[in-house]
Write a protein that holds these residues in place. Structure first.
Motif, mmCIF file in Angstrom:
data_model
loop_
_atom_site.group_PDB
_atom_site.id
_atom_site.type_symbol
_atom_site.label_atom_id
_atom_site.label_comp_id
_atom_site.label_asym_id
_atom_site.label_seq_id
_atom_site.Cartn_x
_atom_site.Cartn_y
_atom_site.Cartn_z
ATOM 1 N N ASP A 1 0.806 -1.209 0.000
ATOM 2 C CA ASP A 1 0.000 0.000 0.000
ATOM 3 C C ASP A 1 0.847 1.271 0.000
ATOM 4 O O ASP A 1 0.319 2.367 0.030
ATOM 5 N N GLU A 2 2.168 1.147 0.018
ATOM 6 C CA GLU A 2 3.014 2.310 0.276
ATOM 7 C C GLU A 2 2.831 3.415 -0.746
ATOM 8 O O GLU A 2 2.789 4.584 -0.406
ATOM 9 N N ARG A 3 2.722 3.128 -2.028
ATOM 10 C CA ARG A 3 2.676 4.195 -3.013
ATOM 11 C C ARG A 3 1.680 3.931 -4.136
ATOM 12 O O ARG A 3 1.930 4.247 -5.286
ATOM 13 N N ILE A 4 0.534 3.360 -3.811
ATOM 14 C CA ILE A 4 -0.493 3.169 -4.817
ATOM 15 C C ILE A 4 -1.199 4.494 -5.047
ATOM 16 O O ILE A 4 -1.744 5.084 -4.131
ATOM 17 N N GLY A 5 -1.204 4.975 -6.282
ATOM 18 C CA GLY A 5 -1.921 6.204 -6.601
ATOM 19 C C GLY A 5 -1.107 7.136 -7.471
ATOM 20 O O GLY A 5 -0.120 6.745 -8.095
ATOM 21 N N GLN B 1 13.170 20.632 -7.463
ATOM 22 C CA GLN B 1 12.729 20.401 -8.833
ATOM 23 C C GLN B 1 12.019 19.043 -8.948
ATOM 24 O O GLN B 1 12.488 18.027 -8.426
ATOM 25 N N LEU B 2 10.888 19.020 -9.653
ATOM 26 C CA LEU B 2 10.167 17.770 -9.887
ATOM 27 C C LEU B 2 11.044 16.790 -10.650
ATOM 28 O O LEU B 2 11.664 17.140 -11.655
ATOM 29 N N GLU B 3 11.106 15.530 -10.173
ATOM 30 C CA GLU B 3 11.946 14.500 -10.793
ATOM 31 C C GLU B 3 11.135 13.483 -11.584
ATOM 32 O O GLU B 3 11.483 13.130 -12.701
ATOM 33 N N LYS B 4 10.020 12.985 -11.002
ATOM 34 C CA LYS B 4 9.227 11.942 -11.640
ATOM 35 C C LYS B 4 7.756 12.175 -11.359
ATOM 36 O O LYS B 4 7.388 12.684 -10.296
ATOM 37 N N THR B 5 6.907 11.783 -12.282
ATOM 38 C CA THR B 5 5.466 11.837 -12.040
ATOM 39 C C THR B 5 4.765 10.768 -12.859
ATOM 40 O O THR B 5 5.153 10.493 -14.003
ATOM 41 N N GLY B 6 3.770 10.126 -12.266
ATOM 42 C CA GLY B 6 3.023 9.073 -12.933
ATOM 43 C C GLY B 6 2.055 8.443 -11.962
ATOM 44 O O GLY B 6 1.708 9.035 -10.929
ATOM 45 N N THR B 7 1.632 7.217 -12.251
ATOM 46 C CA THR B 7 0.644 6.534 -11.423
ATOM 47 C C THR B 7 1.106 5.120 -11.101
ATOM 48 O O THR B 7 1.485 4.375 -12.003
ATOM 49 N N TYR B 8 1.090 4.770 -9.809
ATOM 50 C CA TYR B 8 1.355 3.398 -9.363
ATOM 51 C C TYR B 8 0.022 2.693 -9.121
ATOM 52 O O TYR B 8 -0.861 3.242 -8.467
ATOM 53 N N VAL B 9 -0.109 1.482 -9.641
ATOM 54 C CA VAL B 9 -1.299 0.683 -9.381
ATOM 55 C C VAL B 9 -1.014 -0.432 -8.377
ATOM 56 O O VAL B 9 -1.918 -1.126 -7.922
#
Length: 443
Positions: A294-298, A308-316
């Motif tokens: 459950d650590e990084r779902i979303g 500075q922003l490094e990464k962005t996306g969605t974990y399922v």
């Protein structure tokens, strides 16, 4: 031979691992905040780690194992199953000679009421008894013989698939049992039994005027905002909980106050098989002792320490991403535009640190530099064509070449060379259309 019918939760003959002497009961001290904050496999490892350190080895299982309660034994011995099966299936579990623990494992699972997992482990044991000679012979033949077992005993594959669908529920069942029988397992850091009726704020401190953690508890369950702090007073982590479950947004910060990452949880939590991708791009099931699913779902964002922003996306899931994935260099310029689709990582575009585009629409050079372990910088330089690895592939660790491959339309085709830690050529293979034609070791 159906041991599921033979072994119950009571003490049985010929099973020294199930013996329990209540007068010698071992209960380690655990940090209260960690106990209430963690869930899933993280929670399991928190409880298990001091037990494992106390038992130490197989000799200790016989000399000290009788100090563990039946619930502690359930966690301890089932962890062997999960570590082995999620890494290499039941084939690996029995090849590595963990079959001796199966009676204890089944009794433990039945003890906490997990009959589904107990029945599955029992079926795996029946197959093991049937194929025992092949497994024993493979132990004498080394790594190649072990690899061949997967071709010789394919019936384990179906059991492995069933296991992946059940193991997270088993961890939940064990966690629920622990929380209901907490003082059977441990004491708090001061050597006192846990107060599971406590309602209010649990606070820990670096010093009287420096808070370390603030946890909202309701009858021993985290419910509300969890906050932790660095010694300088800046926030370290902020997590929202409802009845012990992480909800809403989770944020982690650098010591300088800049945000490190944030996760906005998905409302529809789905189950996925877990994978860890090797540096050569081939997937392998992950042994997930230290990670909670459950650590990084979303919706996920990660920042550099400079803000500075490094990464962005969605974990399922904790290991699997879906949809668009974008990464940036430290100066804010774009590094990659990619997409996770049907378990495939599709790299659309890639730029180097100078801002030069080196891969366009799935064709070109992909460079990825990362660090999994402190002090070790890994780097991949991979040629792509039409979204498949095609051409020369290089993998480095701290600047030393570890792997060279020649690929054609996503398959190994040509020479593959592996190197030792000193950069010396260790092995060379020839492939044609993904199949190994020859291999030789270099002295």
């Amino acid at each position: 031979m159906n041991i599921f019918n033979l072994f119950g939760q009571n003490k049985q003959q010929n099973d020294p691992y199930w013996e329990f002497d209540k007068t010698k009961h071992f209960r380690p001290k655990l940090n209260k905040s960690d106990f209430f904050k963690l869930t899933g496999f993280d929670f399991g490892w928190l409880v298990l780690e001091p037990i494992s350190e106390f038992i130490q080895d197989r000799k200790g299982e016989l000399t000290k194992g009788n100090t563990l309660s039946y619930g502690q034994k359930t966690l301890y011995y089932w962890w062997y199953v999960d570590a082995q099966v999620t890494n290499g299936g039941f084939t690996q579990f029995y090849y590595n000679d963990y079959g001796m623990y199966v009676p204890t494992i089944i009794k433990g699972l039945k003890h906490i009421g997990d009959n589904k997992m107990a029945e599955l482990v029992n079926r795996s044991y029946e197959l093991y008894l049937k194929e025992n000679k092949k497994i024993k012979d493979a132990r004498k033949g080394g790594l190649e013989a072990f690899s061949n077992l997967y071709k010789e005993i394919t019936d384990f594959d179906e059991l492995d698939d069933e296991y992946y669908k059940l193991n997270e529920q088993t961890m939940k069942n064990i966690e629920n049992y622990i929380r209901k029988n907490l003082n059977e397992f441990c004491l708090d850091e001061n050597g006192n039994e846990f107060d599971m009726s406590f309602v209010g704020e649990l606070k820990t401190f670096y010093s009287p005027n420096k808070p370390k953690e603030v946890i909202q508890l309701s009858n021993g369950v985290v419910s509300g905002t969890y906050k932790s702090y660095f010694e300088n007073g800046n926030p370290k982590e902020i997590i929202e909980y409802i009845n012990g479950e992480q909800t809403g947004e989770r944020n982690e910060y650098y010591e300088n106050g800049n945000k490190k990452y944030s996760v906005k949880k998905l409302s529809d939590k789905k189950q996925f098989e877990h994978f860890w991708y090797h540096e050569n791009g081939n997937p392998k099931k992950l042994e997930h002792k230290l990670l909670d699913k459950d650590e990084r779902i979303g919706e996920y964002k990660e920042w550099y320490e400079n803000g500075q922003l490094e990464k962005t996306g969605t974990y399922v899931s904790n290991y699997e991403r879906n949809g668009q994935w974008i990464e940036y260099h430290k100066d804010g310029s774009k590094r990659i535009e990619a997409e996770f689709k049907n378990d495939n990582f599709l790299i659309h575009n890639c730029w180097n640190k100078k801002g030069e585009q080196i891969l366009t629409d799935g064709t070109g050079l992909y460079i990825n530099e990362y660090s999994i372990f402190d002090g070790i910088i890994d780097r991949n330089e991979q040629e792509y064509k039409n979204y498949k690895r095609h051409g020369k592939q290089y993998s480095y660790s701290n600047g030393k070449l570890t792997l060279y491959q020649e690929m054609f339309e996503g398959k190994e085709h040509g020479v593959t060379k592996s190197y030792d830690d000193n950069g010396n050529l260790e092995e060379e293979s020839i492939y044609e259309n993904g199949k190994e034609i020859s291999r030789k070791k270099i002295k």
